[in-house]
Design a protein around this motif. Structure first.
Motif, mmCIF file in Angstrom:
data_model
loop_
_atom_site.group_PDB
_atom_site.id
_atom_site.type_symbol
_atom_site.label_atom_id
_atom_site.label_comp_id
_atom_site.label_asym_id
_atom_site.label_seq_id
_atom_site.Cartn_x
_atom_site.Cartn_y
_atom_site.Cartn_z
ATOM 1 N N MET A 285 0.830 -1.207 0.000
ATOM 2 C CA MET A 285 0.000 0.000 0.000
ATOM 3 C C MET A 285 0.864 1.257 0.000
ATOM 4 O O MET A 285 0.548 2.262 -0.663
ATOM 5 N N LEU A 286 1.988 1.210 0.753
ATOM 6 C CA LEU A 286 2.840 2.394 0.888
ATOM 7 C C LEU A 286 3.740 2.621 -0.323
ATOM 8 O O LEU A 286 4.167 3.764 -0.562
ATOM 9 N N ASN A 287 4.058 1.566 -1.084
ATOM 10 C CA ASN A 287 4.987 1.699 -2.212
ATOM 11 C C ASN A 287 4.600 2.812 -3.187
ATOM 12 O O ASN A 287 5.421 3.694 -3.477
ATOM 13 N N PRO A 288 3.374 2.807 -3.754
ATOM 14 C CA PRO A 288 3.040 3.896 -4.691
ATOM 15 C C PRO A 288 3.004 5.260 -4.033
ATOM 16 O O PRO A 288 3.325 6.268 -4.673
ATOM 17 N N ILE A 289 2.627 5.303 -2.746
ATOM 18 C CA ILE A 289 2.594 6.583 -2.027
ATOM 19 C C ILE A 289 4.010 7.120 -1.846
ATOM 20 O O ILE A 289 4.292 8.293 -2.103
ATOM 21 N N ILE A 290 4.920 6.251 -1.416
ATOM 22 C CA ILE A 290 6.311 6.662 -1.185
ATOM 23 C C ILE A 290 6.962 7.131 -2.477
ATOM 24 O O ILE A 290 7.644 8.165 -2.514
ATOM 25 N N TYR A 291 6.743 6.393 -3.568
ATOM 26 C CA TYR A 291 7.398 6.741 -4.824
ATOM 27 C C TYR A 291 6.826 7.993 -5.478
ATOM 28 O O TYR A 291 7.499 8.640 -6.278
ATOM 29 N N SER A 292 5.574 8.328 -5.167
ATOM 30 C CA SER A 292 4.963 9.480 -5.825
ATOM 31 C C SER A 292 4.869 10.716 -4.943
ATOM 32 O O SER A 292 4.559 11.806 -5.418
ATOM 33 N N LEU A 293 5.150 10.552 -3.636
ATOM 34 C CA LEU A 293 4.938 11.643 -2.687
ATOM 35 C C LEU A 293 5.747 12.888 -3.042
ATOM 36 O O LEU A 293 5.226 14.002 -3.052
ATOM 37 N N ARG A 294 7.040 12.704 -3.346
ATOM 38 C CA ARG A 294 7.911 13.842 -3.652
ATOM 39 C C ARG A 294 8.425 13.782 -5.082
ATOM 40 O O ARG A 294 9.423 14.413 -5.414
ATOM 41 N N ASN A 295 7.714 13.035 -5.936
ATOM 42 C CA ASN A 295 8.159 12.850 -7.315
ATOM 43 C C ASN A 295 7.395 13.807 -8.227
ATOM 44 O O ASN A 295 6.212 13.614 -8.503
ATOM 45 N N THR A 296 8.065 14.826 -8.706
ATOM 46 C CA THR A 296 7.413 15.840 -9.537
ATOM 47 C C THR A 296 6.953 15.267 -10.872
ATOM 48 O O THR A 296 5.948 15.714 -11.434
ATOM 49 N N GLU A 297 7.698 14.272 -11.396
ATOM 50 C CA GLU A 297 7.315 13.666 -12.676
ATOM 51 C C GLU A 297 5.986 12.931 -12.549
ATOM 52 O O GLU A 297 5.124 13.009 -13.432
#
Length: 320
Positions: A285-297
């Motif tokens: 559950m956390l994987n997509p949140i972690i990868y997109s949280l500070r990812n501007t792309e």
């Protein structure tokens, strides 16, 4: 191969969280919410990676594979668990248990390999950026992904076959909420030293060794990040690497707690279930949140996709 077991045990019964009747409904609601968030988050990440051409890069290719793994991983155990809770049966057939054990092992093992390959990808991107398009080309990306899947599926098949060949002596009550391999091993009434040795070898190959590769990769990455003169460049590199390291710590930490601890005792069953819940649904559950949280792309791709959907909806309403 499995005939002896099929004639002796055709159905397994899960104890689940029946020892905590007051907490069962809370656990059910939390697991349902986390499973739905896992599906939604990972499906969105896969969708925007496919639909946005700017994300057609090796990093997002591997990230899409990770999201597919997480969906399969959680779906192998949690929907049956939720259905059992609603029906009140808490049962699973022998073949269903075998399939559940295999898929959870296969997806978990594949993720161990894939995370280490993602660390190598980041190492090449940051430490050797000029040669990155040559070293990590499309062919290499496919080879890495296929190699990860094949390795995970093969090791899971070996472990599952060896466990299912053992005699269960009619014992069919699993003190768990799923057919987790360590929980099933507790039902075996014959010598399990050979199977445990095989599992130990595979666990060492799939957990500490990839972790060592990741640590070495990030040691070089950190050294090179500190040499970047541009503050924006350092910030972007740190952001990407911090996301990957967070996933690595969460996943490998729980895997080590589950598979490389001393021989489990009955009093550790609650801890085993808690760990299984964590790496089975919390981490995916956390994987997509972690990868997109500070990812501007990713943020840009999501805004672009949302805007496109809004425009299409407005055009559809105008035509109506």
């Amino acid at each position: 191969m499995f005939q002896a077991n099929l004639t002796s045990v055709t159905m397994f019964f899960f104890l689940g969280f029946s020892h905590y009747p007051k907490g069962e409904i809370i656990i059910f609601v939390l697991c349902l919410l986390m499973y739905l968030i896992t599906l939604l988050g990972n499906m969105i990440l896969i969708s925007i990676t496919i639909l946005d051409s700017r994300l057609h890069t090796p990093m997002y290719f591997f990230l899409s594979n990770l999201s597919c793994l997480d969906i399969w991983y959680t779906s192998s155990a949690f929907p049956p668990m939720l259905i059992n809770f609603i029906s009140g049966e808490n049962t699973i057939s022998f073949l269903g248990c075998a399939a559940q054990m295999y898929f959870s092992l296969a997806m978990g093992s594949t993720e161990c390999v894939l995370l280490s390959m993602m660390a190598y990808d980041r190492y090449v991107a940051i430490c050797n950026p000029l040669r990155y398009p040559i070293i990590i080309n499309k062919r290499v990306c496919v080879q890495i992904a296929v190699g990860s899947w094949v390795t995970g599926c093969f090791t899971a098949l070996v472990e599952t076959v060896f466990v299912l060949q053992l005699s269960l002596c009619g014992n069919s009550v699993i003190n768990h909420f799923a057919c987790e391999i360590l929980a099933v091993l507790k039902l075996v009434c014959v010598d399990t030293s050979k199977v445990k040795l095989i599992m130990l070898v595979f666990t060492i190959l799939l957990v500490p060794m990839p972790m060592l590769l990741i640590c070495i990769s990030y040691a070089f990455i950190l050294f090179n990040i500190l040499r970047i003169s541009s503050e924006d460049g350092r910030s972007k590199a740190f952001s990407t690497c911090a996301a990957h390291l967070s996933v690595v710590v969460l996943f490998y930490g729980t895997a080590l707690s589950a598979y490389l601890k001393p021989s489990p005792k009955s009093k550790d069953a609650a801890f085993d279930k808690l760990i299984a819940l964590f790496y089975g649904v919390v981490t995916p559950m956390l994987n997509p949140i972690i990868y997109s949280l500070r990812n501007t792309e990713v943020h840009g791709a999501m805004r672009k996709l949302t805007a496109r959907l809004v425009v299409e909806e407005r055009m559809r309403n105008l035509h109506l």
